[in-house]
Design a protein around this motif. Structure first.
Motif, short mmCIF file in Angstrom:
data_model
loop_
_atom_site.label_atom_id
_atom_site.label_comp_id
_atom_site.label_asym_id
_atom_site.label_seq_id
_atom_site.Cartn_x
_atom_site.Cartn_y
_atom_site.Cartn_z
N ASN A 1 0.83 -1.21 0.00
CA ASN A 1 0.00 0.00 0.00
C ASN A 1 0.87 1.26 0.00
OD1 ASN A 1 -2.59 1.42 0.25
ND2 ASN A 1 -1.83 1.94 2.29
N HIS A 2 1.95 1.22 0.77
CA HIS A 2 2.89 2.34 0.80
C HIS A 2 3.48 2.59 -0.59
CE1 HIS A 2 5.77 5.10 2.63
NE2 HIS A 2 6.74 4.45 2.03
N ILE A 3 3.82 1.51 -1.29
CA ILE A 3 4.35 1.63 -2.66
C ILE A 3 3.30 2.30 -3.54
CG2 ILE A 3 4.95 0.31 -4.73
CD1 ILE A 3 6.25 -1.78 -2.81
N LEU B 1 15.95 -1.41 -2.31
CA LEU B 1 16.42 -1.61 -0.93
C LEU B 1 16.54 -0.26 -0.22
CD1 LEU B 1 19.14 -4.35 -1.56
CD2 LEU B 1 16.84 -4.68 -0.62
N GLN B 2 17.03 0.75 -0.93
CA GLN B 2 17.15 2.09 -0.36
C GLN B 2 15.77 2.69 -0.08
OE1 GLN B 2 20.24 3.43 0.43
NE2 GLN B 2 18.94 4.81 1.58
N PHE B 3 14.82 2.41 -0.97
CA PHE B 3 13.45 2.89 -0.78
C PHE B 3 12.85 2.31 0.50
CE2 PHE B 3 8.84 2.68 -1.35
CZ PHE B 3 8.53 3.94 -1.84
N ILE B 4 13.09 1.02 0.73
CA ILE B 4 12.61 0.37 1.96
C ILE B 4 13.22 1.06 3.18
CG2 ILE B 4 12.67 -1.76 3.33
CD1 ILE B 4 12.46 -3.30 0.63
N GLU B 5 14.53 1.26 3.15
CA GLU B 5 15.22 1.92 4.27
C GLU B 5 14.69 3.32 4.50
OE1 GLU B 5 19.48 1.98 4.48
OE2 GLU B 5 19.61 -0.12 3.85
N ASN B 6 14.60 4.10 3.43
CA ASN B 6 14.13 5.49 3.56
C ASN B 6 12.70 5.55 4.06
OD1 ASN B 6 16.58 6.57 2.74
ND2 ASN B 6 15.95 6.79 0.62
N SER B 7 11.87 4.64 3.58
CA SER B 7 10.47 4.63 4.00
C SER B 7 10.37 4.42 5.51
CB SER B 7 9.70 3.52 3.28
OG SER B 7 9.64 3.78 1.90
N PHE C 1 4.55 6.69 8.33
CA PHE C 1 4.64 5.27 7.98
C PHE C 1 5.30 4.48 9.11
CE2 PHE C 1 6.81 1.74 5.59
CZ PHE C 1 5.65 1.05 5.27
N ARG C 2 6.38 5.03 9.63
CA ARG C 2 7.11 4.40 10.74
C ARG C 2 6.20 4.22 11.95
NH1 ARG C 2 12.71 4.26 12.25
NH2 ARG C 2 12.99 4.33 14.49
N ASN C 3 5.44 5.25 12.28
CA ASN C 3 4.54 5.18 13.43
C ASN C 3 3.43 4.15 13.21
OD1 ASN C 3 5.97 7.02 14.95
ND2 ASN C 3 4.72 8.76 14.34
N ALA C 4 2.95 4.04 11.98
CA ALA C 4 1.94 3.02 11.68
C ALA C 4 2.53 1.62 11.91
CB ALA C 4 1.44 3.16 10.25
N LEU C 5 3.76 1.40 11.45
CA LEU C 5 4.41 0.10 11.64
C LEU C 5 4.62 -0.19 13.12
CD1 LEU C 5 7.10 0.33 8.81
CD2 LEU C 5 4.97 -0.99 8.77
N LYS C 6 5.05 0.82 13.88
CA LYS C 6 5.23 0.63 15.33
C LYS C 6 3.91 0.26 15.98
CE LYS C 6 7.52 4.50 16.19
NZ LYS C 6 8.18 5.58 16.95
N GLY C 7 2.83 0.89 15.56
CA GLY C 7 1.52 0.60 16.12
C GLY C 7 1.08 -0.83 15.88
N ILE C 8 1.43 -1.37 14.71
CA ILE C 8 1.10 -2.76 14.38
C ILE C 8 1.80 -3.71 15.36
CG2 ILE C 8 1.42 -4.57 12.64
CD1 ILE C 8 0.96 -2.36 10.51
N MET D 1 14.87 -4.60 12.52
CA MET D 1 14.46 -5.98 12.21
C MET D 1 13.39 -5.99 11.13
SD MET D 1 14.49 -8.08 15.81
CE MET D 1 13.20 -7.13 16.53
N LEU D 2 12.45 -5.05 11.19
CA LEU D 2 11.41 -4.98 10.18
C LEU D 2 11.98 -4.61 8.82
CD1 LEU D 2 8.50 -5.16 9.32
CD2 LEU D 2 8.15 -2.86 10.22
N MET D 3 12.92 -3.68 8.81
CA MET D 3 13.57 -3.28 7.57
C MET D 3 14.28 -4.48 6.93
SD MET D 3 16.41 -0.24 7.10
CE MET D 3 15.86 0.43 8.63
N GLU D 4 15.00 -5.24 7.71
CA GLU D 4 15.69 -6.42 7.18
C GLU D 4 14.69 -7.46 6.69
OE1 GLU D 4 18.92 -6.74 6.39
OE2 GLU D 4 18.94 -4.63 7.01
N ARG D 5 13.61 -7.62 7.41
CA ARG D 5 12.56 -8.57 7.04
C ARG D 5 11.99 -8.21 5.67
NH1 ARG D 5 9.10 -12.34 9.10
NH2 ARG D 5 10.26 -12.54 11.02
N LEU D 6 11.68 -6.93 5.46
CA LEU D 6 11.13 -6.49 4.17
C LEU D 6 12.16 -6.63 3.06
CD1 LEU D 6 9.06 -3.36 5.26
CD2 LEU D 6 8.19 -5.61 4.62
#
Length: 135
Positions: free
Chosen positions: A51-53, A69-75, A82-89, A116-121
């Protein structure tokens, strides 16, 4: 509250990774709490990132692997909403006791969680190819 906490602990499953007497409190929290939650929520994280993409006009699909890979990191590092939404999950699946532990050192634990989430993605980047994306 106890019923919810018991349910969450059983639902998430066992710790992932080594925990021994010399493990730091953050390392213990990472392996007992964060890793099981990230594993449990993996499919949701994939859909949230898709959805973010799409919110970024699907330009991700035109990038080279390195740029993806850089897009994932920057996101995750720079897009605060976006970061706060991920933390909330993740935080939404904490027990009350885990939340109390989390707020004692949230900055360091947030860093662990997002790394950890960044590496997972990144390790599942093949799932973000247009043929695998849900249109």
């Amino acid at each position: 509250m106890e019923t919810r906490d018991t349910f969450l602990l059983e639902f998430r499953g066992d710790s992932i990774g080594q925990i021994n007497p010399s493990s730091s409190a953050d390392e213990r929290f990472q392996n007992q709490t964060l890793r099981p939650i990230l594993k449990l929520q993996n499919n949701l994280f994939i859909e949230v990132f898709r959805n973010h993409i799409s919110k970024h006009k699907n330009v991700f699909y035109t990038f080279s692997i390195e740029k993806k890979l850089q897009f994932i990191e920057n996101s995750i590092q720079k897009d605060i909403k976006f970061r706060n939404a991920l933390k909330g999950i993740v935080i939404g699946l904490f027990t009350a006791e885990e939340y109390a532990t989390y707020i004692q050192n949230s900055s360091a634990l947030n860093k662990r969680m997002m790394n950890m989430l960044m590496e997972r993605l990144k390790n599942q980047i093949q799932l973000f190819e247009p043929l695998n994306a849900i249109q």
